[in-house]
Design a protein around this motif. Structure first.
Motif, PDB file in Angstrom:
ATOM      1  N   SER A  30       0.802  -1.223   0.000  1.00 30.24           N
ATOM      2  CA  SER A  30       0.000   0.000   0.000  1.00 30.24           C
ATOM      3  C   SER A  30       0.837   1.276   0.000  1.00 30.24           C
ATOM      4  O   SER A  30       0.327   2.342  -0.343  1.00 30.24           O
ATOM      5  CB  SER A  30      -0.946   0.011   1.203  1.00 30.24           C
ATOM      6  OG  SER A  30      -0.208   0.007   2.407  1.00 30.24           O
ATOM      7  N   ILE A  31       2.110   1.206   0.352  1.00 29.43           N
ATOM      8  CA  ILE A  31       2.890   2.442   0.427  1.00 29.43           C
ATOM      9  C   ILE A  31       3.529   2.791  -0.908  1.00 29.43           C
ATOM     10  O   ILE A  31       4.011   3.910  -1.090  1.00 29.43           O
ATOM     11  CB  ILE A  31       3.995   2.359   1.503  1.00 29.43           C
ATOM     12  CG1 ILE A  31       5.140   1.438   1.051  1.00 29.43           C
ATOM     13  CG2 ILE A  31       3.424   1.946   2.837  1.00 29.43           C
ATOM     14  CD1 ILE A  31       6.341   1.512   1.960  1.00 29.43           C
ATOM     15  N   TYR A  32       3.514   1.848  -1.849  1.00 30.68           N
ATOM     16  CA  TYR A  32       4.188   2.086  -3.127  1.00 30.68           C
ATOM     17  C   TYR A  32       3.249   2.681  -4.173  1.00 30.68           C
ATOM     18  O   TYR A  32       2.079   2.301  -4.251  1.00 30.68           O
ATOM     19  CB  TYR A  32       4.731   0.783  -3.703  1.00 30.68           C
ATOM     20  CG  TYR A  32       5.931   0.223  -2.989  1.00 30.68           C
ATOM     21  CD1 TYR A  32       5.890  -1.025  -2.387  1.00 30.68           C
ATOM     22  CD2 TYR A  32       7.125   0.931  -2.940  1.00 30.68           C
ATOM     23  CE1 TYR A  32       6.995  -1.554  -1.751  1.00 30.68           C
ATOM     24  CE2 TYR A  32       8.236   0.404  -2.298  1.00 30.68           C
ATOM     25  CZ  TYR A  32       8.154  -0.824  -1.704  1.00 30.68           C
ATOM     26  OH  TYR A  32       9.252  -1.341  -1.066  1.00 30.68           O
ATOM     27  N   ILE A  51      -0.267   4.736 -10.680  1.00 29.93           N
ATOM     28  CA  ILE A  51      -1.184   5.130  -9.622  1.00 29.93           C
ATOM     29  C   ILE A  51      -0.404   5.271  -8.330  1.00 29.93           C
ATOM     30  O   ILE A  51       0.375   4.398  -7.958  1.00 29.93           O
ATOM     31  CB  ILE A  51      -2.354   4.123  -9.487  1.00 29.93           C
ATOM     32  CG1 ILE A  51      -3.378   4.611  -8.471  1.00 29.93           C
ATOM     33  CG2 ILE A  51      -1.851   2.715  -9.153  1.00 29.93           C
ATOM     34  CD1 ILE A  51      -4.697   3.833  -8.524  1.00 29.93           C
ATOM     35  N   THR A  52      -0.594   6.392  -7.664  1.00 29.69           N
ATOM     36  CA  THR A  52       0.106   6.619  -6.405  1.00 29.69           C
ATOM     37  C   THR A  52      -0.572   5.852  -5.276  1.00 29.69           C
ATOM     38  O   THR A  52      -1.670   5.302  -5.442  1.00 29.69           O
ATOM     39  CB  THR A  52       0.122   8.116  -6.057  1.00 29.69           C
ATOM     40  OG1 THR A  52      -1.220   8.532  -5.734  1.00 29.69           O
ATOM     41  CG2 THR A  52       0.656   8.956  -7.206  1.00 29.69           C
ATOM     42  N   SER A  53       0.056   5.853  -4.110  1.00 30.17           N
ATOM     43  CA  SER A  53      -0.546   5.196  -2.948  1.00 30.17           C
ATOM     44  C   SER A  53      -1.858   5.879  -2.556  1.00 30.17           C
ATOM     45  O   SER A  53      -2.734   5.242  -1.975  1.00 30.17           O
ATOM     46  CB  SER A  53       0.429   5.197  -1.773  1.00 30.17           C
ATOM     47  OG  SER A  53       0.816   6.515  -1.458  1.00 30.17           O
ATOM     48  N   ALA A  54      -1.993   7.151  -2.892  1.00 26.14           N
ATOM     49  CA  ALA A  54      -3.212   7.901  -2.574  1.00 26.14           C
ATOM     50  C   ALA A  54      -4.273   7.773  -3.657  1.00 26.14           C
ATOM     51  O   ALA A  54      -5.385   8.268  -3.480  1.00 26.14           O
ATOM     52  CB  ALA A  54      -2.876   9.374  -2.356  1.00 26.14           C
ATOM     53  N   TYR A  94       3.457  -5.677 -18.055  1.00 25.56           N
ATOM     54  CA  TYR A  94       4.056  -5.972 -16.762  1.00 25.56           C
ATOM     55  C   TYR A  94       3.628  -4.924 -15.737  1.00 25.56           C
ATOM     56  O   TYR A  94       3.333  -3.791 -16.098  1.00 25.56           O
ATOM     57  CB  TYR A  94       5.587  -5.916 -16.844  1.00 25.56           C
ATOM     58  CG  TYR A  94       6.226  -6.812 -17.862  1.00 25.56           C
ATOM     59  CD1 TYR A  94       6.403  -6.385 -19.182  1.00 25.56           C
ATOM     60  CD2 TYR A  94       6.699  -8.070 -17.502  1.00 25.56           C
ATOM     61  CE1 TYR A  94       7.022  -7.192 -20.119  1.00 25.56           C
ATOM     62  CE2 TYR A  94       7.327  -8.882 -18.433  1.00 25.56           C
ATOM     63  CZ  TYR A  94       7.483  -8.442 -19.739  1.00 25.56           C
ATOM     64  OH  TYR A  94       8.098  -9.252 -20.667  1.00 25.56           O
ATOM     65  N   CYS A  95       3.654  -5.301 -14.476  1.00 24.59           N
ATOM     66  CA  CYS A  95       3.470  -4.306 -13.425  1.00 24.59           C
ATOM     67  C   CYS A  95       4.718  -4.288 -12.544  1.00 24.59           C
ATOM     68  O   CYS A  95       5.521  -5.222 -12.539  1.00 24.59           O
ATOM     69  CB  CYS A  95       2.228  -4.582 -12.596  1.00 24.59           C
ATOM     70  SG  CYS A  95       2.381  -6.009 -11.509  1.00 24.59           S
ATOM     71  N   ASN A  96       4.861  -3.194 -11.818  1.00 23.49           N
ATOM     72  CA  ASN A  96       5.976  -3.051 -10.896  1.00 23.49           C
ATOM     73  C   ASN A  96       5.659  -1.893  -9.973  1.00 23.49           C
ATOM     74  O   ASN A  96       4.814  -1.047 -10.296  1.00 23.49           O
ATOM     75  CB  ASN A  96       7.277  -2.766 -11.669  1.00 23.49           C
ATOM     76  CG  ASN A  96       8.525  -3.223 -10.928  1.00 23.49           C
ATOM     77  OD1 ASN A  96       8.676  -2.968  -9.737  1.00 23.49           O
ATOM     78  ND2 ASN A  96       9.400  -3.899 -11.636  1.00 23.49           N
ATOM     79  N   ALA A  97       6.326  -1.822  -8.873  1.00 20.63           N
ATOM     80  CA  ALA A  97       6.286  -0.612  -8.072  1.00 20.63           C
ATOM     81  C   ALA A  97       7.069   0.461  -8.821  1.00 20.63           C
ATOM     82  O   ALA A  97       7.958   0.158  -9.623  1.00 20.63           O
ATOM     83  CB  ALA A  97       6.880  -0.861  -6.695  1.00 20.63           C
ATOM     84  N   ALA A  98       6.740   1.705  -8.560  1.00 22.96           N
ATOM     85  CA  ALA A  98       7.331   2.789  -9.334  1.00 22.96           C
ATOM     86  C   ALA A  98       7.880   3.878  -8.434  1.00 22.96           C
ATOM     87  O   ALA A  98       7.272   4.231  -7.423  1.00 22.96           O
ATOM     88  CB  ALA A  98       6.296   3.378 -10.287  1.00 22.96           C
TER      89      ALA A  98
END
Length: 120
Positions: A30-32, A51-54, A94-98
């Motif tokens: 949730s923080i990424y 998409i941001t964490s918010a 693909y997905c990843n944290a950003a």
């Protein structure tokens, strides 16, 4: 180590829709900020949605108005709704944290991706 599992790709006709899912491991999902990227044959991997964490979102002009990214933090999952698909959307997704503000991927351990083919 975070792991990503993408699903939902397939063969679709131009103008059709698909919904991709990406399940991420790890209790700190949730923080990424999260992002979807795609790579077509012979091309570099590119960002298609973030998409941001918010919950704030970004899209390149090539998909704006057609793609929608969303996330469910309770399920550690990020989604990509793709409408009005075009042949040029054909790629492995693909997905990843950003990382911010560049939206460069954070982890080098990519998932297997999911193939999207748009063709009549």
């Amino acid at each position: 180590q975070v792991q990503f599992v993408e699903s939902g790709g397939g063969l679709v006709q131009p103008g059709g829709s698909l919904r991709l899912s990406c399940a991420a491991s790890g209790s700190i999902f949730s923080i990424y900020a999260m992002a979807w990227y795609r790579q077509a044959p012979g091309k570099q991997r590119e960002l298609v949605a973030g998409i941001t964490s918010a919950g704030s979102t970004i899209y390149p002009d090539s998909v704006k108005g057609r793609f929608t990214i969303s996330r469910d933090n309770a399920k550690n999952t990020v989604y990509l709704q793709m409408n009005k698909l075009k042949p040029e959307d054909t790629a492995v997704y693909y997905c990843n944290a950003a990382g911010r503000p560049t939206w460069q991927h954070l982890f080098d351990s990519w998932g297997q991706g999911t193939q999207v083919t748009v063709s009549s």
